[in-house]
Design a protein around this motif. Structure first.
Motif, PDB file in Angstrom:
ATOM      1  N   ILE A  58       0.867  -1.178   0.000  1.00  0.00           N
ATOM      2  CA  ILE A  58       0.000   0.000   0.000  1.00  0.00           C
ATOM      3  C   ILE A  58       0.897   1.219   0.000  1.00  0.00           C
ATOM      4  CG2 ILE A  58      -1.714   1.349   1.272  1.00  0.00           C
ATOM      5  CD1 ILE A  58      -2.673  -1.284   2.519  1.00  0.00           C
ATOM      6  N   MET A  59       0.658   2.095  -0.940  1.00  0.00           N
ATOM      7  CA  MET A  59       1.396   3.358  -0.990  1.00  0.00           C
ATOM      8  C   MET A  59       0.417   4.483  -0.722  1.00  0.00           C
ATOM      9  SD  MET A  59       3.850   2.455  -4.148  1.00  0.00           S
ATOM     10  CE  MET A  59       2.622   1.350  -4.801  1.00  0.00           C
ATOM     11  N   ARG A  60       0.731   5.304   0.263  1.00  0.00           N
ATOM     12  CA  ARG A  60      -0.113   6.434   0.635  1.00  0.00           C
ATOM     13  C   ARG A  60       0.647   7.715   0.333  1.00  0.00           C
ATOM     14  NH1 ARG A  60      -1.673   7.362   6.795  1.00  0.00           N
ATOM     15  NH2 ARG A  60      -2.348   5.211   6.519  1.00  0.00           N
ATOM     16  N   GLU A  61       0.035   8.588  -0.400  1.00  0.00           N
ATOM     17  CA  GLU A  61       0.617   9.897  -0.683  1.00  0.00           C
ATOM     18  C   GLU A  61       0.226  10.847   0.438  1.00  0.00           C
ATOM     19  OE1 GLU A  61       2.704  10.917  -3.203  1.00  0.00           O
ATOM     20  OE2 GLU A  61       2.779   8.773  -3.614  1.00  0.00           O
ATOM     21  N   LEU A  62       1.194  11.462   1.084  1.00  0.00           N
ATOM     22  CA  LEU A  62       0.892  12.375   2.181  1.00  0.00           C
ATOM     23  C   LEU A  62       0.496  13.763   1.677  1.00  0.00           C
ATOM     24  CD1 LEU A  62       3.627  11.330   4.742  1.00  0.00           C
ATOM     25  CD2 LEU A  62       1.238  10.588   4.582  1.00  0.00           C
ATOM     26  N   ARG A  63       0.980  14.141   0.529  1.00  0.00           N
ATOM     27  CA  ARG A  63       0.622  15.415  -0.102  1.00  0.00           C
ATOM     28  C   ARG A  63       0.632  16.573   0.893  1.00  0.00           C
ATOM     29  NH1 ARG A  63      -0.252  13.277  -4.839  1.00  0.00           N
ATOM     30  NH2 ARG A  63      -1.645  11.529  -5.141  1.00  0.00           N
ATOM     31  N   GLY A  64       1.705  16.630   1.660  1.00  0.00           N
ATOM     32  CA  GLY A  64       1.886  17.737   2.596  1.00  0.00           C
ATOM     33  C   GLY A  64       1.314  17.494   3.983  1.00  0.00           C
ATOM     34  N   ALA A  65       0.561  16.420   4.162  1.00  0.00           N
ATOM     35  CA  ALA A  65       0.017  16.107   5.489  1.00  0.00           C
ATOM     36  C   ALA A  65       1.152  15.648   6.404  1.00  0.00           C
ATOM     37  CB  ALA A  65      -1.038  15.002   5.377  1.00  0.00           C
ATOM     38  N   GLU A  66       0.916  15.717   7.685  1.00  0.00           N
ATOM     39  CA  GLU A  66       1.908  15.285   8.662  1.00  0.00           C
ATOM     40  C   GLU A  66       2.194  13.793   8.506  1.00  0.00           C
ATOM     41  OE1 GLU A  66       2.059  14.990  13.469  1.00  0.00           O
ATOM     42  OE2 GLU A  66       1.287  16.854  12.604  1.00  0.00           O
ATOM     43  N   GLU A  67       3.449  13.413   8.699  1.00  0.00           N
ATOM     44  CA  GLU A  67       3.823  11.999   8.633  1.00  0.00           C
ATOM     45  C   GLU A  67       3.075  11.228   9.717  1.00  0.00           C
ATOM     46  OE1 GLU A  67       7.800   9.186   9.148  1.00  0.00           O
ATOM     47  OE2 GLU A  67       8.031  11.350   9.088  1.00  0.00           O
ATOM     48  N   PRO A  68       2.471  10.090   9.384  1.00  0.00           N
ATOM     49  CA  PRO A  68       1.781   9.295  10.404  1.00  0.00           C
ATOM     50  C   PRO A  68       2.752   8.850  11.500  1.00  0.00           C
ATOM     51  CG  PRO A  68       1.195   8.533   8.203  1.00  0.00           C
ATOM     52  CD  PRO A  68       2.339   9.512   8.047  1.00  0.00           C
ATOM     53  N   SER A  69       2.215   8.660  12.677  1.00  0.00           N
ATOM     54  CA  SER A  69       3.033   8.237  13.818  1.00  0.00           C
ATOM     55  C   SER A  69       3.403   6.763  13.680  1.00  0.00           C
ATOM     56  CB  SER A  69       2.250   8.445  15.119  1.00  0.00           C
ATOM     57  OG  SER A  69       1.167   7.520  15.170  1.00  0.00           O
ATOM     58  N   LEU A  70       4.383   6.370  14.454  1.00  0.00           N
ATOM     59  CA  LEU A  70       4.763   4.963  14.484  1.00  0.00           C
ATOM     60  C   LEU A  70       3.573   4.114  14.916  1.00  0.00           C
ATOM     61  CD1 LEU A  70       6.751   2.613  14.305  1.00  0.00           C
ATOM     62  CD2 LEU A  70       7.528   3.210  16.620  1.00  0.00           C
ATOM     63  N   ALA A  71       2.814   4.563  15.891  1.00  0.00           N
ATOM     64  CA  ALA A  71       1.644   3.804  16.352  1.00  0.00           C
ATOM     65  C   ALA A  71       0.651   3.592  15.210  1.00  0.00           C
ATOM     66  CB  ALA A  71       0.978   4.513  17.523  1.00  0.00           C
ATOM     67  N   GLU A  72       0.443   4.593  14.373  1.00  0.00           N
ATOM     68  CA  GLU A  72      -0.466   4.438  13.226  1.00  0.00           C
ATOM     69  C   GLU A  72       0.072   3.396  12.249  1.00  0.00           C
ATOM     70  OE1 GLU A  72      -2.380   8.318  11.746  1.00  0.00           O
ATOM     71  OE2 GLU A  72      -0.664   8.985  12.965  1.00  0.00           O
ATOM     72  N   HIS A  73       1.373   3.423  11.994  1.00  0.00           N
ATOM     73  CA  HIS A  73       1.970   2.424  11.094  1.00  0.00           C
ATOM     74  C   HIS A  73       1.821   1.021  11.681  1.00  0.00           C
ATOM     75  CE1 HIS A  73       3.447   5.401   8.393  1.00  0.00           C
ATOM     76  NE2 HIS A  73       4.374   5.867   9.212  1.00  0.00           N
ATOM     77  N   LEU A  74       2.100   0.882  12.963  1.00  0.00           N
ATOM     78  CA  LEU A  74       2.009  -0.431  13.611  1.00  0.00           C
ATOM     79  C   LEU A  74       0.593  -0.978  13.560  1.00  0.00           C
ATOM     80  CD1 LEU A  74       4.288   0.240  16.697  1.00  0.00           C
ATOM     81  CD2 LEU A  74       4.821  -1.215  14.734  1.00  0.00           C
TER      82      LEU A  74
END
Length: 190
Positions: A80-96
Motif C-alpha cells: 500500500i502506498m499512501r501519498e501524504l501530499r503535505g500532510a503530517e507523517e503518520p506516527s509509528l503507532a499508526e503504522h504499527l
C-alpha cells in the motif's frame, strides 16, 4: 517492558547512525527469528523520498493522478502506498496498527520513540566502497529507552547497570540476548 499498545506483538527498536550496520544486523536477526518459527514484522523509517516503482507503471500513474492510496496486490505480496501530499507523517503507532499480527515487530529508526531499543554503534561509520567517516556520538547516554548497545568497541567504564553491551561482530550473541530479553518462544504450530 514498554510497549506501544496498538502495535502487533512486541515492539522493539534498533537505532544507530547511517553506516553503523543496523540493516545488516536486522537482516540477520529477522532471518534467525523466522527460522525459529516466529512471525516478525519490520518497520523502517527513512528521511528520504521512497521510490517503489517506475513512474510509467500503473500504480505510479494512479498516485500521480491524485489517488490518496494505491494498493498493489498479487498472489506473492501486497503493498500500500499512501501519498501524504503535505500532510503530517503518520506516527509509528499508526503504522504499527496497519500491520498484520506478529510475534515481534522490529523498528529501524524512530530514535525519538519511547520504546525499548538496541543501539548499533561503531567507532567509524561507512558503507562498503565509500570512505569511512568519524562516528557521531552514541545516543545511549541520553536515551533511557536504550536497553542494549551492539558495538565493535569494548564496553566503556561506568556503564549503567541496566544497559547490556553486546559484540556487534558476534551477531549470534546479539540474537541470544534479544531472545532472552524479550522472552521469545517459537509461535505455536498450526
Amino acid at each position: 517492558m514498554s510497549r506501544i499498545e496498538n502495535g502487533p506483538g512486541r515492539v522493539f527498536g534498533v537505532i544507530g547512525w547511517s553506516g553503523s550496520g543496523k540493516t545488516t544486523l536486522l537482516e540477520f536477526l529477522v532471518g534467525r527469528l523466522a527460522e525459529r518459527g516466529l512471525r516478525v514484522n519490520v518497520v523502517k523509517h527513512s528521511h528520504h523520498d521512497i521510490m517503489l516503482e517506475p513512474p510509467h507503471k500503473d500504480s505510479a500513474r494512479m498516485r500521480s493522478a491524485g489517488a490518496a492510496e494505491v494498493m498493489i496486490a498479487s498472489p506473492y505480496r501486497v503493498a500500500i502506498m499512501r501519498e501524504l501530499r503535505g500532510a503530517e507523517e503518520p506516527s509509528l503507532a499508526e503504522h504499527l496498527a496497519r500491520l498484520g499480527p506478529a510475534d515481534l515487530t522490529l523498528v529501524e529508526g524512530y530514535k525519538w520513540e519511547p520504546l525499548p531499543k538496541l543501539e548499533v554503534y561503531r567507532a567509524e561509520n561507512g558503507k562498503p566502497g565509500k570512505p569511512s567517516r568519524p562516528a557521531r556520538p552514541p545516543v545511549y547516554p541520553d536515551d533511557p529507552h536504550i536497553v542494549a548497545v551492539a558495538s565493535t568497541l569494548a564496553a566503556p567504564a561506568g556503564l549503567a547497570p541496566h544497559l547490556a553491551w553486546l559484540d556487534l561482530d558476534d551477531p549470534e550473541s546479539v540474537l541470544a540476548w534479544l531472545v532472552g530479553y524479550l522472552d521469545l518462544a517459537p509461535a505455536p504450530a498450526g
